[in-house]
Design a protein around this motif. Structure first.
Motif, PDB file in Angstrom:
ATOM      1  N   ASN A 180       3.278 -49.768  27.196  1.00 42.74           N
ATOM      2  CA  ASN A 180       3.956 -49.463  26.149  1.00 42.74           C
ATOM      3  C   ASN A 180       3.307 -49.390  24.823  1.00 42.74           C
ATOM      4  O   ASN A 180       2.290 -50.253  24.629  1.00 42.74           O
ATOM      5  CB  ASN A 180       5.332 -50.357  26.233  1.00 42.74           C
ATOM      6  CG  ASN A 180       6.015 -49.842  26.971  1.00 42.74           C
ATOM      7  OD1 ASN A 180       6.522 -49.038  27.430  1.00 42.74           O
ATOM      8  ND2 ASN A 180       6.958 -51.180  27.516  1.00 42.74           N
ATOM      9  N   PHE A 181       3.472 -48.370  23.931  1.00 45.96           N
ATOM     10  CA  PHE A 181       2.874 -48.496  22.664  1.00 45.96           C
ATOM     11  C   PHE A 181       3.240 -49.852  21.928  1.00 45.96           C
ATOM     12  O   PHE A 181       4.493 -50.008  21.960  1.00 45.96           O
ATOM     13  CB  PHE A 181       3.298 -47.324  21.884  1.00 45.96           C
ATOM     14  CG  PHE A 181       2.663 -47.292  20.680  1.00 45.96           C
ATOM     15  CD1 PHE A 181       1.374 -46.937  20.527  1.00 45.96           C
ATOM     16  CD2 PHE A 181       3.100 -47.501  19.481  1.00 45.96           C
ATOM     17  CE1 PHE A 181       0.552 -46.830  19.169  1.00 45.96           C
ATOM     18  CE2 PHE A 181       2.560 -47.577  18.185  1.00 45.96           C
ATOM     19  CZ  PHE A 181       1.158 -47.042  17.984  1.00 45.96           C
ATOM     20  N   SER A 182       2.386 -50.347  21.454  1.00 50.29           N
ATOM     21  CA  SER A 182       2.671 -51.602  20.653  1.00 50.29           C
ATOM     22  C   SER A 182       2.081 -51.873  19.406  1.00 50.29           C
ATOM     23  O   SER A 182       0.968 -51.504  19.197  1.00 50.29           O
ATOM     24  CB  SER A 182       2.408 -52.874  21.467  1.00 50.29           C
ATOM     25  OG  SER A 182       2.364 -54.169  20.718  1.00 50.29           O
ATOM     26  N   GLN A 183       2.638 -52.156  18.134  1.00 49.69           N
ATOM     27  CA  GLN A 183       2.036 -52.463  16.964  1.00 49.69           C
ATOM     28  C   GLN A 183       2.155 -54.031  16.699  1.00 49.69           C
ATOM     29  O   GLN A 183       2.255 -54.360  15.509  1.00 49.69           O
ATOM     30  CB  GLN A 183       2.842 -51.652  15.726  1.00 49.69           C
ATOM     31  CG  GLN A 183       2.782 -49.989  16.054  1.00 49.69           C
ATOM     32  CD  GLN A 183       3.570 -49.273  14.922  1.00 49.69           C
ATOM     33  OE1 GLN A 183       2.900 -49.081  13.813  1.00 49.69           O
ATOM     34  NE2 GLN A 183       4.944 -48.994  15.201  1.00 49.69           N
ATOM     35  N   LYS A 184       2.110 -54.800  17.474  1.00 45.15           N
ATOM     36  CA  LYS A 184       2.280 -56.301  17.492  1.00 45.15           C
ATOM     37  C   LYS A 184       1.134 -56.607  16.311  1.00 45.15           C
ATOM     38  O   LYS A 184       0.019 -56.039  16.507  1.00 45.15           O
ATOM     39  CB  LYS A 184       1.762 -56.914  18.674  1.00 45.15           C
ATOM     40  CG  LYS A 184       2.191 -58.396  18.712  1.00 45.15           C
ATOM     41  CD  LYS A 184       2.011 -59.092  20.261  1.00 45.15           C
ATOM     42  CE  LYS A 184       2.142 -60.434  20.019  1.00 45.15           C
ATOM     43  NZ  LYS A 184       1.654 -60.965  21.381  1.00 45.15           N
TER      44      LYS A 184
ATOM     45  N   LYS B 253       6.625 -46.019  16.309  1.00 40.78           N
ATOM     46  CA  LYS B 253       7.506 -46.916  17.279  1.00 40.78           C
ATOM     47  C   LYS B 253       8.024 -46.192  18.095  1.00 40.78           C
ATOM     48  O   LYS B 253       8.332 -45.965  19.300  1.00 40.78           O
ATOM     49  CB  LYS B 253       7.859 -47.950  16.614  1.00 40.78           C
ATOM     50  CG  LYS B 253       8.981 -48.738  17.261  1.00 40.78           C
ATOM     51  CD  LYS B 253       8.555 -49.992  18.258  1.00 40.78           C
ATOM     52  CE  LYS B 253       9.624 -50.576  18.988  1.00 40.78           C
ATOM     53  NZ  LYS B 253       9.280 -51.049  20.250  1.00 40.78           N
ATOM     54  N   LYS B 254       9.095 -45.002  17.343  1.00 46.06           N
ATOM     55  CA  LYS B 254       9.829 -44.065  18.143  1.00 46.06           C
ATOM     56  C   LYS B 254       9.137 -43.034  18.775  1.00 46.06           C
ATOM     57  O   LYS B 254       9.514 -42.811  19.971  1.00 46.06           O
ATOM     58  CB  LYS B 254      10.896 -43.403  16.828  1.00 46.06           C
ATOM     59  CG  LYS B 254      12.098 -43.802  17.230  1.00 46.06           C
ATOM     60  CD  LYS B 254      13.143 -43.039  16.287  1.00 46.06           C
ATOM     61  CE  LYS B 254      12.939 -43.460  14.707  1.00 46.06           C
ATOM     62  NZ  LYS B 254      13.354 -42.581  13.826  1.00 46.06           N
ATOM     63  N   ASN B 255       8.201 -42.467  18.222  1.00 47.16           N
ATOM     64  CA  ASN B 255       7.644 -41.109  18.789  1.00 47.16           C
ATOM     65  C   ASN B 255       6.228 -41.286  19.833  1.00 47.16           C
ATOM     66  O   ASN B 255       6.042 -40.265  20.400  1.00 47.16           O
ATOM     67  CB  ASN B 255       7.498 -40.232  17.560  1.00 47.16           C
ATOM     68  CG  ASN B 255       8.697 -39.983  16.641  1.00 47.16           C
ATOM     69  OD1 ASN B 255       9.983 -40.181  17.280  1.00 47.16           O
ATOM     70  ND2 ASN B 255       8.599 -39.716  15.517  1.00 47.16           N
TER      71      ASN B 255
ATOM     72  N   ILE C 275      -3.015 -41.819  23.636  1.00 49.97           N
ATOM     73  CA  ILE C 275      -1.422 -42.076  23.515  1.00 49.97           C
ATOM     74  C   ILE C 275      -0.631 -40.946  23.832  1.00 49.97           C
ATOM     75  O   ILE C 275      -0.985 -39.753  23.027  1.00 49.97           O
ATOM     76  CB  ILE C 275      -1.371 -42.943  22.094  1.00 49.97           C
ATOM     77  CG1 ILE C 275      -2.099 -44.211  21.737  1.00 49.97           C
ATOM     78  CG2 ILE C 275       0.209 -43.187  22.047  1.00 49.97           C
ATOM     79  CD1 ILE C 275      -2.142 -44.482  20.400  1.00 49.97           C
ATOM     80  N   GLY C 276       0.131 -40.910  24.769  1.00 51.48           N
ATOM     81  CA  GLY C 276       0.794 -39.696  24.990  1.00 51.48           C
ATOM     82  C   GLY C 276       0.044 -39.219  26.272  1.00 51.48           C
ATOM     83  O   GLY C 276      -0.745 -39.549  26.808  1.00 51.48           O
ATOM     84  N   ASN C 277       0.778 -37.924  26.558  1.00 50.68           N
ATOM     85  CA  ASN C 277       0.358 -36.864  27.787  1.00 50.68           C
ATOM     86  C   ASN C 277      -1.194 -36.703  27.530  1.00 50.68           C
ATOM     87  O   ASN C 277      -1.741 -36.284  26.567  1.00 50.68           O
ATOM     88  CB  ASN C 277       0.956 -35.956  28.017  1.00 50.68           C
ATOM     89  CG  ASN C 277       2.438 -36.237  28.527  1.00 50.68           C
ATOM     90  OD1 ASN C 277       2.624 -37.522  29.009  1.00 50.68           O
ATOM     91  ND2 ASN C 277       3.382 -35.643  28.246  1.00 50.68           N
TER      92      ASN C 277
END
Ligand code: ZN
Length: 336
Positions: free
Chosen positions: A136-140, A152-154, A176-178
């Protein structure tokens, strides 16, 4: 300080002396900034020779840019290094308590050490496995303006590719993404020759990559023709089982920015290549550079590689001389 702590502290003091001795013996042939051979000795810094480059006029010592560059509390860092090489990652809390350092230092040391483990790269050979890993994408860790709600959404999942042979495991951030075949080419092409045998599970991009790179011996676990190839299946399962466990346990909540760093470390750890060796701390002049440029490398992953056209606000920390390695190409650092 109790007795055993005292013995340990003395031990790492001796280790530090060893490290200083081998640092002083490092051979310097060219300028670490511009690679020119036109360098001269230029006095001393502590126990080390200082050099001056006649081309770019900069001065440096043999350990400039290495893991120990601008590193304070060196004996404690060595203690930390020895623990991590044996037992793996420590939590920030453990780091603080064991070594008596603050949280920021704990984070910095972890990232510095993980960056150190990024450099033991070689071609994989023989029977190798290919596996896709999604995170999962994370901006922690990003706060206020540096945190982007739209991202976060896209942003899609972050894709990593893990591959390896009998000796090594590597994992590289693809996108990030396909992703597509071109992305795989970028990340994997220099990792093995076309005479390897590849075992992989159903992934159309892998198939295209294999065909496009003229790899003749490739086995897809999901193919009917694979039936009967038990040895290969067992090999694949063994190779990926530990990896799966590690990814699900140790990568929980890792910020996308640091994903590559963590996977470098755990790949080395799973390959049993994290042994404590003082030379590792002084044999690469790019560690410090990568460490201070992590934010820019992350931005390239978002913008250039993943083509995400969102506003990007830097988390700014100031480092002395951080922009000195201007020649360095960021692209080569994605999935480094
Ligand atoms: Zn130079």
């Amino acid at each position: 300080m109790n007795n055993s702590n005292l013995i340990q502290a003395n031990y790492f003091l001796l280790e530090l002396q060893k490290l200083e001795k081998i640092s002083a013996e490092l051979k310097v042939d060219y300028c670490i900034y511009c690679k020119s051979y036109n360098i001269i000795k230029h006095g001393k810094y502590k126990h080390l020779h200082r050099y001056k480059c006649k081309n770019c006029k900069r001065t440096f010592i043999p350990t400039t840019g290495t893991t120990i560059h601008y590193l304070n509390k060196r004996t404690k860092f060595l203690e930390y290094y020895s623990i991590v090489s044996k037992f793996g990652k420590l939590t920030i809390k453990e780091l603080r308590e064991k070594l008596g350092i603050c949280s920021q230092t704990a984070f910095d040391w972890r990232h510095k050490l993980f960056t150190t483990y990024s450099h033991e790269f070689r071609l994989v050979e023989g029977m190798i496995y290919l596996k896709n890993i999604e995170k999962n994408f994370s901006q922690k860790g990003r706060k206020f303006k540096a945190y982007n709600r739209n991202l976060k959404k896209n942003a899609g999942k972050t894709n990593l590719i893990s591959y390896g042979d009998n000796n090594f495991i590597y994992s590289k951030t693809v996108k990030i993404g396909n992703y597509d075949k071109q992305d795989l080419d970028r990340v994997l092409k220099k990792s093995f020759n076309h005479n390897v045998q590849i075992i992989y599970s159903g992934n159309e991009n892998f198939r295209k990559f294999i065909e496009g790179n003229l790899i003749k011996k490739a086995f897809c676990l999901d193919d009917k023709s694979f039936f009967g190839n038990e040895v290969k299946k067992i090999y694949y399962d063994i190779k990926t089982l530990e990896l799966n466990k590690t990814i699900s346990l140790k990568f929980r909540g890792v910020a996308t920015k640091y994903l590559q760093l963590y996977s470098n470390f755990f790949s080395s750890f799973l390959s049993a290549k994290t042994n404590y060796e003082l030379t590792k701390l002084i044999n690469n002049n790019l560690v410090w550079f990568k460490f201070v440029q992590m934010e820019k490398i992350y931005e390239k992953l978002l913008r250039r590689v993943s083509k995400i056209d969102e506003q990007f606000v830097h988390i700014k920390r100031y480092w002395k001389n951080e922009d000195r390695f201007t020649e360095f190409r960021f692209e080569s650092l994605i999935g480094y």
